[in-house]
Scaffold this active site. Structure first.
Site, mmCIF file in Angstrom:
data_model
loop_
_atom_site.group_PDB
_atom_site.id
_atom_site.type_symbol
_atom_site.label_atom_id
_atom_site.label_comp_id
_atom_site.label_asym_id
_atom_site.label_seq_id
_atom_site.Cartn_x
_atom_site.Cartn_y
_atom_site.Cartn_z
ATOM 1 N N TRP A 184 74.332 48.432 43.415
ATOM 2 C CA TRP A 184 74.681 47.015 43.430
ATOM 3 C C TRP A 184 75.940 46.822 42.580
ATOM 4 O O TRP A 184 76.003 47.322 41.449
ATOM 5 C CB TRP A 184 73.565 46.118 42.874
ATOM 6 C CG TRP A 184 74.078 44.709 42.755
ATOM 7 C CD1 TRP A 184 74.291 43.837 43.782
ATOM 8 C CD2 TRP A 184 74.545 44.054 41.571
ATOM 9 N NE1 TRP A 184 74.849 42.682 43.307
ATOM 10 C CE2 TRP A 184 75.020 42.786 41.951
ATOM 11 C CE3 TRP A 184 74.620 44.436 40.220
ATOM 12 C CZ2 TRP A 184 75.558 41.877 41.030
ATOM 13 C CZ3 TRP A 184 75.149 43.537 39.304
ATOM 14 C CH2 TRP A 184 75.616 42.260 39.720
ATOM 15 N N GLU A 225 72.635 47.231 47.906
ATOM 16 C CA GLU A 225 72.077 45.887 47.694
ATOM 17 C C GLU A 225 73.145 44.806 47.847
ATOM 18 O O GLU A 225 74.140 44.793 47.137
ATOM 19 C CB GLU A 225 71.469 45.812 46.284
ATOM 20 C CG GLU A 225 70.876 44.447 45.952
ATOM 21 C CD GLU A 225 70.296 44.378 44.539
ATOM 22 O OE1 GLU A 225 70.491 45.335 43.745
ATOM 23 O OE2 GLU A 225 69.663 43.357 44.213
ATOM 24 N N LYS A 227 74.477 40.670 48.087
ATOM 25 C CA LYS A 227 74.280 39.461 47.293
ATOM 26 C C LYS A 227 75.105 38.327 47.890
ATOM 27 O O LYS A 227 76.109 38.549 48.551
ATOM 28 C CB LYS A 227 74.692 39.748 45.853
ATOM 29 C CG LYS A 227 74.331 38.641 44.891
ATOM 30 C CD LYS A 227 74.319 39.133 43.454
ATOM 31 C CE LYS A 227 74.116 37.969 42.519
ATOM 32 N NZ LYS A 227 73.922 38.387 41.137
ATOM 33 N N ASP A 258 67.057 41.777 47.919
ATOM 34 C CA ASP A 258 66.626 41.122 46.674
ATOM 35 C C ASP A 258 66.278 39.682 47.020
ATOM 36 O O ASP A 258 67.085 38.968 47.636
ATOM 37 C CB ASP A 258 67.776 41.202 45.655
ATOM 38 C CG ASP A 258 67.412 40.601 44.307
ATOM 39 O OD1 ASP A 258 66.962 39.435 44.287
ATOM 40 O OD2 ASP A 258 67.603 41.267 43.280
ATOM 41 N N HIS A 261 68.927 36.889 46.517
ATOM 42 C CA HIS A 261 70.309 37.081 46.947
ATOM 43 C C HIS A 261 70.652 36.418 48.269
ATOM 44 O O HIS A 261 71.551 36.854 48.987
ATOM 45 C CB HIS A 261 70.621 38.573 47.010
ATOM 46 C CG HIS A 261 70.706 39.190 45.643
ATOM 47 N ND1 HIS A 261 71.184 40.457 45.419
ATOM 48 C CD2 HIS A 261 70.401 38.684 44.428
ATOM 49 C CE1 HIS A 261 71.150 40.729 44.121
ATOM 50 N NE2 HIS A 261 70.667 39.665 43.497
ATOM 51 N N HIS A 285 63.913 44.345 46.073
ATOM 52 C CA HIS A 285 63.972 43.867 44.693
ATOM 53 C C HIS A 285 63.220 42.549 44.696
ATOM 54 O O HIS A 285 63.777 41.514 45.038
ATOM 55 C CB HIS A 285 65.426 43.634 44.243
ATOM 56 C CG HIS A 285 66.041 44.840 43.630
ATOM 57 N ND1 HIS A 285 67.247 44.826 42.985
ATOM 58 C CD2 HIS A 285 65.581 46.117 43.535
ATOM 59 C CE1 HIS A 285 67.509 46.029 42.532
ATOM 60 N NE2 HIS A 285 66.528 46.833 42.864
ATOM 61 N N ASP A 293 70.040 32.527 41.769
ATOM 62 C CA ASP A 293 69.517 33.875 41.569
ATOM 63 C C ASP A 293 69.080 34.034 40.118
ATOM 64 O O ASP A 293 69.630 34.825 39.361
ATOM 65 C CB ASP A 293 70.638 34.874 41.922
ATOM 66 C CG ASP A 293 70.211 36.321 41.776
ATOM 67 O OD1 ASP A 293 69.019 36.608 41.986
ATOM 68 O OD2 ASP A 293 71.065 37.154 41.446
ATOM 69 N N ASP A 295 66.339 35.067 38.647
ATOM 70 C CA ASP A 295 65.517 36.210 38.216
ATOM 71 C C ASP A 295 64.343 35.807 37.337
ATOM 72 O O ASP A 295 64.099 36.426 36.294
ATOM 73 C CB ASP A 295 66.387 37.275 37.541
ATOM 74 C CG ASP A 295 67.295 37.977 38.540
ATOM 75 O OD1 ASP A 295 66.773 38.680 39.409
ATOM 76 O OD2 ASP A 295 68.534 37.803 38.466
ATOM 77 N N ASP A 325 62.675 42.987 40.229
ATOM 78 C CA ASP A 325 63.961 42.697 39.585
ATOM 79 C C ASP A 325 63.943 41.281 39.014
ATOM 80 O O ASP A 325 64.245 40.325 39.713
ATOM 81 C CB ASP A 325 65.102 42.869 40.597
ATOM 82 C CG ASP A 325 66.463 42.725 39.934
ATOM 83 O OD1 ASP A 325 66.517 42.644 38.684
ATOM 84 O OD2 ASP A 325 67.483 42.687 40.658
HETATM 85 C C1 RNT Z 1 71.986 41.542 40.487
HETATM 86 C C2 RNT Z 1 71.124 42.488 41.253
HETATM 87 C C3 RNT Z 1 70.835 43.779 40.580
HETATM 88 C C4 RNT Z 1 70.546 43.648 39.113
HETATM 89 C C5 RNT Z 1 70.128 44.926 38.445
HETATM 90 C C6 RNT Z 1 70.134 44.805 36.965
HETATM 91 O O1 RNT Z 1 72.050 40.305 41.038
HETATM 92 O O2 RNT Z 1 69.933 41.859 41.599
HETATM 93 O O3 RNT Z 1 69.817 44.428 41.253
HETATM 94 O O4 RNT Z 1 69.580 42.670 38.880
HETATM 95 O O5 RNT Z 1 70.917 45.947 38.888
HETATM 96 ZN ZN ZN Z 2 68.440 43.104 42.519
#
Ligand code: RNT
Ligand code: ZN
Length: 418
Positions: A184, A225, A227, A258, A261, A285, A293, A295, A325
């Site tokens: 990523w 990955e 985004k 993810d 994303h 993720h 995003d 998290d 994640d």
């Molecule tokens: C970032 C991505 C990625 C990170 C990690 C720390 O938006 O989701 O996966 O969260 O690599």
């Molecule tokens: Zn991620």
């Protein structure tokens, strides 16, 4: 008490043709990859006091007691694992290397800097997964890495990517389970680009260079990955969904989805059965975006249940690597891992307890009334009793008990860290 409740619940599921013992047995075989970065707000150990910088991602909150060293982080992960049923994996970022206190730059890392992790993983009977770290570094300070216009900077990050794949392959070889190496990158523009094409062409070229050397699939699996946007990169992301979808398809790589994303109402649960028509394996993720995003810690919400349901009922578990994640610094970080992972497992259990065949028959017969009625009644079946029994059999705290265990750990271990 727990066993009595289990017996009653088991009968209720049996009446629907679902064997809860079989569900638990299947659940035991599913490993979740716990992300190391929840333990210290994505800081890592490159230097004393390393912190997350750039990358368009952010951990918010200032709960005391974050892990400051490798041994603290390992102790915290072990604590979390003792509260989570099942056998799981650890997902490492390259910036969590063990450099013995001597700075080693990203393009110079090797398995030597991760041997202590491999040994730790062996001791804990865990597989490892891996991630190159394309942020928190002076060469990523302007927001570009593998797609940078400067070929020297690109080369540095290509070397980092190559080094990481070699490390991951060694991990996989030593632990007898392939490490999924996920790329990523944060690359993108805050404001409207003049040229969207060139960075994407450069990214393709850089990725091809990173992946040039074929590595055995029983040691390493590559994932990419995508985004939608990042903080400070709101207008354009080089590695968009379409970019990586095309890349993964054409290069036969794993695609990483993810949950945070995509657009706010867009969900990854609906993408799984589409993508797995064309790409052999997926990496997830699993995260929880709140308005962006963000998290947040994964909870048992509709989307988590939908993701788990797709994996189970679509028979996709063997083709999907489930990673987590999220990084919340506003609550006890070990609790964050514990809660998020327990929820992921709970969601899988609920899916495994579904009378899928009955629902499919209703659907095929055009009986959408029955389908809806069953789906809604299922929501109040006593899966909690099965979950408790699962935790009991796994030897981890049942129900609310893990909260006290964490409070004790917090009171005894964490204050010494401030
Ligand atoms: C970032 C991505 C990625 C990170 C990690 C720390 O938006 O989701 O996966 O969260 O690599
Ligand atoms: Zn991620």
């Amino acid at each position: 008490m727990i066993q009595e409740r289990y017996k009653i619940a088991k009968e209720q599921y049996a009446a629907l043709g679902v064997d809860s013992d079989v569900a638990m047995q299947k659940l035991r075989a599913i490993s979740i990859s716990l992300h190391c970065w929840q333990g210290d707000d994505v800081g890592g150990f490159e230097r004393a006091g390393s912190e997350l910088t750039g990358g368009g991602i952010m951990a918010t909150g200032s709960h005391p007691g974050k892990a400051r060293t490798l041994s603290e982080l390992r102790a915290d992960i072990e604590k979390a694992l003792s509260l989570i049923p099942g056998q799981h994996r650890l997902n490492l970022h390259a910036c969590y290397l063990d450099n013995g206190g001597k700075f080693v730059d990203r393009n110079e890392i090797s398995i030597d800097h991760f041997q202590s992790w491999v040994d730790w993983a062996k001791d804990n009977q865990m597989g490892l997964d891996f991630n190159p770290t394309f942020f928190s570094h002076p060469k990523a300070a302007d927001g570009f890495t593998l797609s940078h216009a400067d070929s020297g900077i690109r080369q540095f990050w290509i070397e980092h990517g190559i080094a990481c794949r070699e490390i991951a392959a060694q991990m996989g070889r030593q632990l007898n389970t392939p490490a999924v190496t996920n790329v990523w990158i944060p690359d993108g523009f805050k404001d409207t680009p003049a040229d969207k094409k060139a960075p994407r062409e450069r990214l393709t070229d850089s990725l091809d260079k990173i992946f040039a050397r074929e590595l055995p699939a029983n040691c390493n699996l590559d994932a990419v990955e995508s985004k939608l946007f990042g903080i400070g990169a709101e207008s354009y992301t080089v590695g968009s969904h379409e970019f990586y979808m095309g890349y993964a398809l054409s290069r036969k790589k794993l695609l990483c989805l993810d949950s945070g994303h995509f657009h706010p109402t867009e969900v990854i649960s609906d993408k799984i059965s589409s993508i797995l028509n064309f790409i052999p394996e997926l990496l997830l993720h699993v995260s929880r975006p709140i308005r962006w995003d963000s998290d947040h810690v994964v909870i048992l919400d509709d989307e988590l249940r939908a993701i788990a349901r797709e994996l189970v009922t679509g028979d996709f578990l063997t083709r999907t690597h489930i990673g987590l994640d999220f990084f919340d610094a506003s609550i006890n970080r070990i609790a964050a891992w514990t809660i998020g992972t327990r929820c992921m497992i709970k969601a899988l259990l609920i899916a495994l307890l579904e009378p899928t065949e009955t629902l499919r028959q209703a659907e095929l017969a055009g009986d959408y009334t029955a389908r809806l009625a069953i789906q809604e009644e299922l929501k109040t079946l006593p899966y909690g009793a099965i979950w408790d029994q699962y935790c009991l059999e796994a030897g981890v705290p049942v129900g609310f008990d893990f909260i006290n265990e964490l409070k004790n750990y917090e009171n005894i271990i964490l204050p010494a860290r401030s």
